[in-house]
Design a protein around this motif. Sequence first.
Motif, PDB file in Angstrom:
ATOM      1  N   ASN A 100       0.786  -1.329  -0.078  1.00  0.00           N
ATOM      2  CA  ASN A 100       0.121   0.068  -0.075  1.00  0.00           C
ATOM      3  C   ASN A 100       0.577   1.196   0.120  1.00  0.00           C
ATOM      4  N   VAL A 101       2.096   1.170   0.434  1.00  0.00           N
ATOM      5  CA  VAL A 101       2.809   2.449   0.686  1.00  0.00           C
ATOM      6  C   VAL A 101       4.130   2.410  -0.606  1.00  0.00           C
ATOM      7  N   LEU A 102       4.904   1.499  -0.468  1.00  0.00           N
ATOM      8  CA  LEU A 102       6.204   1.464  -1.318  1.00  0.00           C
ATOM      9  C   LEU A 102       5.754   1.274  -2.694  1.00  0.00           C
ATOM     10  N   HIS A 103       6.449   1.860  -3.372  1.00  0.00           N
ATOM     11  CA  HIS A 103       6.416   1.522  -4.889  1.00  0.00           C
ATOM     12  C   HIS A 103       7.863   0.910  -5.318  1.00  0.00           C
ATOM     13  N   LYS A 147      13.765   3.011 -10.157  1.00  0.00           N
ATOM     14  CA  LYS A 147      12.862   4.108  -9.558  1.00  0.00           C
ATOM     15  C   LYS A 147      12.139   3.677  -8.281  1.00  0.00           C
ATOM     16  N   ARG A 148      12.721   2.736  -7.650  1.00  0.00           N
ATOM     17  CA  ARG A 148      11.984   2.140  -6.548  1.00  0.00           C
ATOM     18  C   ARG A 148      11.939   2.801  -5.265  1.00  0.00           C
ATOM     19  N   ASP A 149      10.897   2.737  -4.266  1.00  0.00           N
ATOM     20  CA  ASP A 149      11.106   3.220  -2.979  1.00  0.00           C
ATOM     21  C   ASP A 149      12.164   2.509  -2.414  1.00  0.00           C
ATOM     22  N   ALA A 164      20.852  11.162  -0.386  1.00  0.00           N
ATOM     23  CA  ALA A 164      21.363  11.174  -1.619  1.00  0.00           C
ATOM     24  C   ALA A 164      20.024  11.278  -2.670  1.00  0.00           C
ATOM     25  N   LEU A 165      18.901  10.551  -2.123  1.00  0.00           N
ATOM     26  CA  LEU A 165      17.847  10.376  -3.034  1.00  0.00           C
ATOM     27  C   LEU A 165      16.778  11.798  -2.843  1.00  0.00           C
ATOM     28  N   ASN A 191      10.121   8.494  -7.839  1.00  0.00           N
ATOM     29  CA  ASN A 191       9.663   6.914  -8.039  1.00  0.00           C
ATOM     30  C   ASN A 191       8.981   6.626  -9.055  1.00  0.00           C
ATOM     31  N   SER A 192       8.749   5.358  -9.315  1.00  0.00           N
ATOM     32  CA  SER A 192       7.987   4.840 -10.740  1.00  0.00           C
ATOM     33  C   SER A 192       6.612   5.504 -10.574  1.00  0.00           C
ATOM     34  N   LYS A 193       6.004   6.281  -9.463  1.00  0.00           N
ATOM     35  CA  LYS A 193       4.957   7.053  -9.519  1.00  0.00           C
ATOM     36  C   LYS A 193       5.040   8.419  -9.623  1.00  0.00           C
TER      37      LYS A 193
END
Length: 263
Positions: A40-43, A51-53, A121-122, A127-129
């Motif tokens: 529900n939270v992480l992509h 591009k992941r979380d 760093a990020l 992310n992908s969304k």
Amino acid sequence: MTERAKTIRKTILEMANCAGSPHIGSALSCVDIFSALYFNVLHISKEDFQKRDIFLLSKAHSAMALYATLFHKGLLSKEQLLGYYKSTLPAHTDRESSPYVEISAGSLGHGLPIGVGMALALKGQKNSKGEQRKVCVLMGDGEVQEGSVWEAAMFAPKYELGHLIALIDRNDLQGYGRASELVSYEKIDEKWRAFGWECQRVDGHNENAMIEAIVAHKGSRIPLCLVCDTTKGKGVSFMENSLKWHYFLVTDEILKESLGELQ
């Protein structure tokens, strides 16, 4: 407890039985946290991996919970899961075992400092969304006694790392007893706020409560800490809130009884 969380718990019990491994209580404690985050939270996906979380399991003795979640997310194979404690997946996390295991861990107190560095760093990366990439770190409450945790906690607000989320699995049982008795640090939520974090105390077995807290935080420049009140061994009545299941093994008989409770 959701049906998905029950399924993950069943997988953990089967893994522990097959491998003859300890730490079943620690793994069952945080299943609902994993279920809320990964579904529900992480992509995180194979299709857009770059591009992941980021999720970091700092309390790495609960690795079975991570592996079982990744399996049900479709990010680990059945063959990898069957190699737990034997070949493919170690008892504590090793980043060489899978691209979805972000850090090698086991010595406590390292996850949050690493997470702070990653979040810095990020910062500004999507992310992908198309949203700011998130970094989530799961710690144990006994682990929060480590000084390195509080050094990192001082650093994060200064650099406005609002995409950093620390979660504490607050089951009040560590390897040698009650965390609150060994080193009393309540009120823990007030301490995190004093360090400049937004901090909420939530039911760590209520997925919706955790999801809602994270969604409400979206867009903030202040890092978020969720103190997740949990029960060690959650889901199996004779394991719940019992220190011995930090160490005891899941025999065939115990597996049968445990799975029966989760049906």
